[in-house]
Design a protein around this motif. Structure first.
Motif, PDB file in Angstrom:
ATOM      1  N   ALA A  31       0.829  -1.206   0.000  1.00  0.00           N
ATOM      2  CA  ALA A  31       0.000   0.000   0.000  1.00  0.00           C
ATOM      3  C   ALA A  31       0.863   1.255   0.000  1.00  0.00           C
ATOM      4  O   ALA A  31       0.531   2.231  -0.656  1.00  0.00           O
ATOM      5  N   GLY A  32       1.980   1.267   0.715  1.00  0.00           N
ATOM      6  CA  GLY A  32       2.864   2.427   0.768  1.00  0.00           C
ATOM      7  C   GLY A  32       4.060   2.297  -0.145  1.00  0.00           C
ATOM      8  O   GLY A  32       5.008   3.046  -0.030  1.00  0.00           O
ATOM      9  N   SER A  33       4.022   1.358  -1.071  1.00  0.00           N
ATOM     10  CA  SER A  33       5.149   1.100  -1.959  1.00  0.00           C
ATOM     11  C   SER A  33       5.066   2.003  -3.191  1.00  0.00           C
ATOM     12  O   SER A  33       3.991   2.259  -3.721  1.00  0.00           O
ATOM     13  N   PHE A  34       6.230   2.480  -3.638  1.00  0.00           N
ATOM     14  CA  PHE A  34       6.294   3.334  -4.822  1.00  0.00           C
ATOM     15  C   PHE A  34       7.677   3.215  -5.449  1.00  0.00           C
ATOM     16  O   PHE A  34       8.578   2.621  -4.871  1.00  0.00           O
ATOM     17  N   TYR A  46      19.103   3.225 -11.781  1.00  0.00           N
ATOM     18  CA  TYR A  46      18.487   2.142 -11.022  1.00  0.00           C
ATOM     19  C   TYR A  46      17.038   2.506 -10.738  1.00  0.00           C
ATOM     20  O   TYR A  46      16.762   3.635 -10.355  1.00  0.00           O
ATOM     21  N   GLU A  47      16.144   1.553 -10.926  1.00  0.00           N
ATOM     22  CA  GLU A  47      14.767   1.757 -10.503  1.00  0.00           C
ATOM     23  C   GLU A  47      14.659   1.187  -9.096  1.00  0.00           C
ATOM     24  O   GLU A  47      14.919   0.015  -8.865  1.00  0.00           O
ATOM     25  N   VAL A  48      14.292   2.034  -8.168  1.00  0.00           N
ATOM     26  CA  VAL A  48      14.249   1.665  -6.758  1.00  0.00           C
ATOM     27  C   VAL A  48      12.800   1.580  -6.312  1.00  0.00           C
ATOM     28  O   VAL A  48      12.039   2.524  -6.489  1.00  0.00           O
ATOM     29  N   GLU A  49      12.435   0.437  -5.740  1.00  0.00           N
ATOM     30  CA  GLU A  49      11.110   0.321  -5.132  1.00  0.00           C
ATOM     31  C   GLU A  49      11.265   0.645  -3.657  1.00  0.00           C
ATOM     32  O   GLU A  49      12.041   0.017  -2.944  1.00  0.00           O
ATOM     33  N   PHE A 128       8.341  11.659  -3.177  1.00  0.00           N
ATOM     34  CA  PHE A 128       9.406  11.031  -3.950  1.00  0.00           C
ATOM     35  C   PHE A 128       8.960  10.159  -5.122  1.00  0.00           C
ATOM     36  O   PHE A 128       9.775   9.796  -5.958  1.00  0.00           O
ATOM     37  N   GLU A 129       7.698   9.797  -5.211  1.00  0.00           N
ATOM     38  CA  GLU A 129       7.253   8.892  -6.267  1.00  0.00           C
ATOM     39  C   GLU A 129       7.557   9.473  -7.651  1.00  0.00           C
ATOM     40  O   GLU A 129       7.204  10.607  -7.959  1.00  0.00           O
ATOM     41  N   GLY A 130       8.250   8.675  -8.483  1.00  0.00           N
ATOM     42  CA  GLY A 130       8.571   9.072  -9.854  1.00  0.00           C
ATOM     43  C   GLY A 130       9.733  10.043  -9.990  1.00  0.00           C
ATOM     44  O   GLY A 130      10.099  10.415 -11.099  1.00  0.00           O
ATOM     45  N   GLN A 131      10.350  10.453  -8.900  1.00  0.00           N
ATOM     46  CA  GLN A 131      11.459  11.412  -8.950  1.00  0.00           C
ATOM     47  C   GLN A 131      12.775  10.726  -9.298  1.00  0.00           C
ATOM     48  O   GLN A 131      12.925   9.516  -9.148  1.00  0.00           O
ATOM     49  N   THR A 132      13.742  11.521  -9.751  1.00  0.00           N
ATOM     50  CA  THR A 132      15.084  11.030 -10.055  1.00  0.00           C
ATOM     51  C   THR A 132      16.061  11.699  -9.101  1.00  0.00           C
ATOM     52  O   THR A 132      16.127  12.924  -9.027  1.00  0.00           O
ATOM     53  N   LEU A 133      16.823  10.870  -8.383  1.00  0.00           N
ATOM     54  CA  LEU A 133      17.793  11.346  -7.403  1.00  0.00           C
ATOM     55  C   LEU A 133      19.192  10.950  -7.855  1.00  0.00           C
ATOM     56  O   LEU A 133      19.372   9.924  -8.514  1.00  0.00           O
ATOM     57  N   ARG A 134      20.191  11.721  -7.478  1.00  0.00           N
ATOM     58  CA  ARG A 134      21.579  11.424  -7.845  1.00  0.00           C
ATOM     59  C   ARG A 134      22.438  11.239  -6.610  1.00  0.00           C
ATOM     60  O   ARG A 134      22.336  12.011  -5.660  1.00  0.00           O
TER      61      ARG A 134
END
Length: 139
Positions: A31-34, A46-49, A128-134
């Motif tokens: 439910a809180g996963s993104f 990397y795609e991070v769940e 943070f959902e869908g954002q790109t972090l470095r």
């Protein structure tokens, strides 16, 4: 994995685990996963769940993002230094860095207003959902 007694004697470098609420969320549903994207210092994506409430460091480690964590996630070394985009930093639900984190970042190379420590960033789906972090390489 390890008993409570064994964990107490492991070196601090090994002890970096998701928060209790993150572990419970994974166990009882997503439910809180993104998802969000992380770009490491070699420009690999990397795609991070992630799970609501866990740290960026814990989510990145689970996704096999190759960054350092010399202090074990205690905001003492700045080896998990990352950059957060403007959209994240200006979101209403974003939590600013604490005093201990800011003290640590003061000595980090490439420190600016985008800088945070992944061990201190608590992930929220709305922010943070869908954002790109470095991640930034620190020696």
């Amino acid at each position: 994995m390890f008993s409570r007694t064994t964990r107490r004697f492991l070196p601090r470098l090994v002890q970096c685990k998701p928060t209790r609420s993150a572990a419970l969320s994974r166990a009882f549903g997503s439910a809180g996963s993104f998802k969000l994207k992380v770009i490491d210092f070699l420009e690999n994506e990397y795609e991070v769940e992630a799970t609501e409430g866990e740290t960026l460091l814990a989510a990145g480690l689970r996704a096999k993002v190759p960054f350092q964590k010399a202090c074990g996630g205690n905001a003492e070394c700045a080896t998990c230094h990352c950059k957060l985009p403007y959209q994240v930093r200006t979101h209403q639900g974003y939590e600013d860095a604490g005093e201990k984190e800011l003290d640590c970042l003061e000595f980090a190379p490439l420190n600016d207003e985008e800088s945070r420590l992944a061990c201190q960033v608590r992930l929220k789906k709305a922010v943070f959902e869908g954002q790109t972090l470095r991640f930034v390489y620190n020696e």
